[in-house]
Design a protein around this motif. Structure first.
Motif, PDB file in Angstrom:
ATOM      1  N   UNK A  78       0.713  -1.379   0.131  1.00  0.00           N
ATOM      2  CA  UNK A  78       0.055  -0.033   0.069  1.00  0.00           C
ATOM      3  C   UNK A  78       0.999   1.175  -0.032  1.00  0.00           C
ATOM      4  N   UNK A  79       2.190   1.190   0.767  1.00  0.00           N
ATOM      5  CA  UNK A  79       2.852   2.560   0.567  1.00  0.00           C
ATOM      6  C   UNK A  79       3.295   3.049  -0.642  1.00  0.00           C
ATOM      7  N   UNK A  80       3.371   2.112  -1.613  1.00  0.00           N
ATOM      8  CA  UNK A  80       3.718   2.537  -3.115  1.00  0.00           C
ATOM      9  C   UNK A  80       2.484   2.993  -3.914  1.00  0.00           C
ATOM     10  N   UNK A  81       1.452   3.299  -3.418  1.00  0.00           N
ATOM     11  CA  UNK A  81       0.124   3.913  -4.077  1.00  0.00           C
ATOM     12  C   UNK A  81       0.501   5.390  -3.912  1.00  0.00           C
ATOM     13  N   UNK A  82       1.445   5.723  -3.082  1.00  0.00           N
ATOM     14  CA  UNK A  82       2.122   7.154  -3.228  1.00  0.00           C
ATOM     15  C   UNK A  82       2.693   7.838  -4.543  1.00  0.00           C
TER      16      UNK A  82
ATOM     17  N   UNK B 277      15.665  -4.005   2.156  1.00  0.00           N
ATOM     18  CA  UNK B 277      14.247  -4.323   2.228  1.00  0.00           C
ATOM     19  C   UNK B 277      13.717  -4.012   3.408  1.00  0.00           C
ATOM     20  N   UNK B 278      12.443  -3.426   3.311  1.00  0.00           N
ATOM     21  CA  UNK B 278      11.508  -3.119   4.658  1.00  0.00           C
ATOM     22  C   UNK B 278      11.355  -4.506   5.392  1.00  0.00           C
ATOM     23  N   UNK B 279      11.197  -5.613   4.612  1.00  0.00           N
ATOM     24  CA  UNK B 279      10.826  -7.064   5.297  1.00  0.00           C
ATOM     25  C   UNK B 279      11.934  -7.703   5.912  1.00  0.00           C
TER      26      UNK B 279
ATOM     27  N   UNK C  95       1.632   3.561   5.863  1.00  0.00           N
ATOM     28  CA  UNK C  95       0.770   2.601   5.058  1.00  0.00           C
ATOM     29  C   UNK C  95       1.649   1.141   4.943  1.00  0.00           C
ATOM     30  N   UNK C  96       2.942   1.012   4.950  1.00  0.00           N
ATOM     31  CA  UNK C  96       3.329  -0.230   4.916  1.00  0.00           C
ATOM     32  C   UNK C  96       2.835  -1.119   6.117  1.00  0.00           C
ATOM     33  N   UNK C  97       2.964  -0.614   7.340  1.00  0.00           N
ATOM     34  CA  UNK C  97       2.507  -1.063   8.489  1.00  0.00           C
ATOM     35  C   UNK C  97       0.876  -1.611   8.290  1.00  0.00           C
TER      36      UNK C  97
ATOM     37  N   UNK D 250      -0.281  -5.522   7.934  1.00  0.00           N
ATOM     38  CA  UNK D 250      -1.330  -6.095   8.950  1.00  0.00           C
ATOM     39  C   UNK D 250      -2.246  -6.575   8.234  1.00  0.00           C
ATOM     40  N   UNK D 251      -2.798  -6.131   7.052  1.00  0.00           N
ATOM     41  CA  UNK D 251      -3.627  -6.682   6.144  1.00  0.00           C
ATOM     42  C   UNK D 251      -3.282  -8.045   5.539  1.00  0.00           C
ATOM     43  N   UNK D 252      -1.726  -8.234   5.018  1.00  0.00           N
ATOM     44  CA  UNK D 252      -1.413  -9.532   4.738  1.00  0.00           C
ATOM     45  C   UNK D 252      -1.304 -10.622   5.772  1.00  0.00           C
ATOM     46  N   UNK D 253      -1.219 -10.214   6.992  1.00  0.00           N
ATOM     47  CA  UNK D 253      -1.148 -10.987   8.131  1.00  0.00           C
ATOM     48  C   UNK D 253      -2.636 -11.550   8.425  1.00  0.00           C
TER      49      UNK D 253
END
Length: 284
Positions: A16-20, A81-83, A150-152, A156-159
């Protein structure tokens, strides 16, 4: 610039963060930042016609700065990478990335000032470096904060989706109760007042739940196609436009169960289906 298309090409995971950095958001963000900066920087009580030129130049500078910001994100996605190391990524993004973006913004302002205004507007001006530059830093830090928020939310949505996929439901196999996971479900449909679940191995089970009950708990890779059926992404072979704005969805062979090979999405739901299909396949 389509940030996500380039990221997919380079096999970088996006969220979602890359929607920016995607249309139309990048345009809205560019205009909003430029407008806010204009309100803070200029005295709009004494509006002059030259302000239109100032705003246009600031709009271009803001857009190019955001593009540069996105390029920096691509580099960080490869290097940190964020992950893999979230805290280290935060440190790099709030320090080196911030400094590089601010310097780039300063150079752009100086360049455009010299090109369009002969260097008389802000070049080496005390007011610019004591007011506009700190304001640019604040905007970059705010952008970072929105990006990580947005990343967090995305994680959360993925989990939640992962937990849903692993969740098991009770179905009826004759008189026996058995449990299957959502990952095993191909489609769910209603017929003659009953609800039935079709699994990937083409077994058919009855269930006490209704389609509406399933809608509330199924993960994002399921779609309520019409009043009779909910399909999973894995059940779809493809789709095409049909008459009167409808969509014809081709299903994987379900002949042993005497299921239709195609179903139709109504014109009212066509846009919703296309959006769901893109999201479920991570197509941007």
């Amino acid at each position: 610039m389509d940030f996500l298309k380039r990221n997919r090409k380079n096999k970088i995971q996006t969220g979602n963060q890359d929607l920016l950095f995607r249309r139309p958001y990048i345009g809205l963000i560019t205009f909003t930042i430029t407008f806010l900066n204009f309100l803070i920087t200029y005295n709009l009580r004494n509006v002059e016609t030259t302000y239109v030129a100032y705003f246009g130049v600031d709009l271009i500078i803001t857009y190019l700065t955001i593009i540069f910001y996105a390029l920096g994100i691509r580099v960080l996605d490869k290097k940190v990478p964020l992950e893999e190391d979230f805290l280290k990524r935060i440190m790099y993004q709030f320090t080196l990335h911030t400094i590089s973006v601010v310097i780039f913004n300063i150079l752009l302002n100086e360049l455009f000032d010299n090109i369009f205004f002969g260097g008389g507007l802000l070049s080496l001006s005390f007011g610019y470096y004591t007011q506009d530059v700190p304001l640019a830093v604040v905007f970059v830090l705010l952008f970072h904060s929105i990006y990580f928020a947005l990343y967090l939310v995305s994680e959360r949505g993925k989990k939640q989706q992962m937990n849903l996929s692993n969740k098991r439901i009770k179905v009826l196999d004759g008189n026996a109760n058995i449990f299957i996971s959502f990952d095993e479900i191909l489609c769910i449909y209603s017929e003659y007042g009953g609800t039935f679940v079709i699994t990937n191995d083409l077994n058919k089970y009855g269930t006490e739940k209704t389609l509406k009950d399933f809608e509330e708990v199924l993960p994002h890779n399921f779609y309520r196609a019409n009043r009779q059926i909910i399909i999973s992404l894995s059940a779809i072979d493809g789709y095409q436009s049909s008459t009167y704005g409808k969509i014809e969805v081709m299903l994987k062979p379900l002949k042993p169960l005497q299921m239709p090979e195609t179903i139709f999405i109504s014109r009212d739901k066509a846009s919703s289906f296309r959006s769901w299909f893109r999201r479920a396949n991570n197509i941007q």
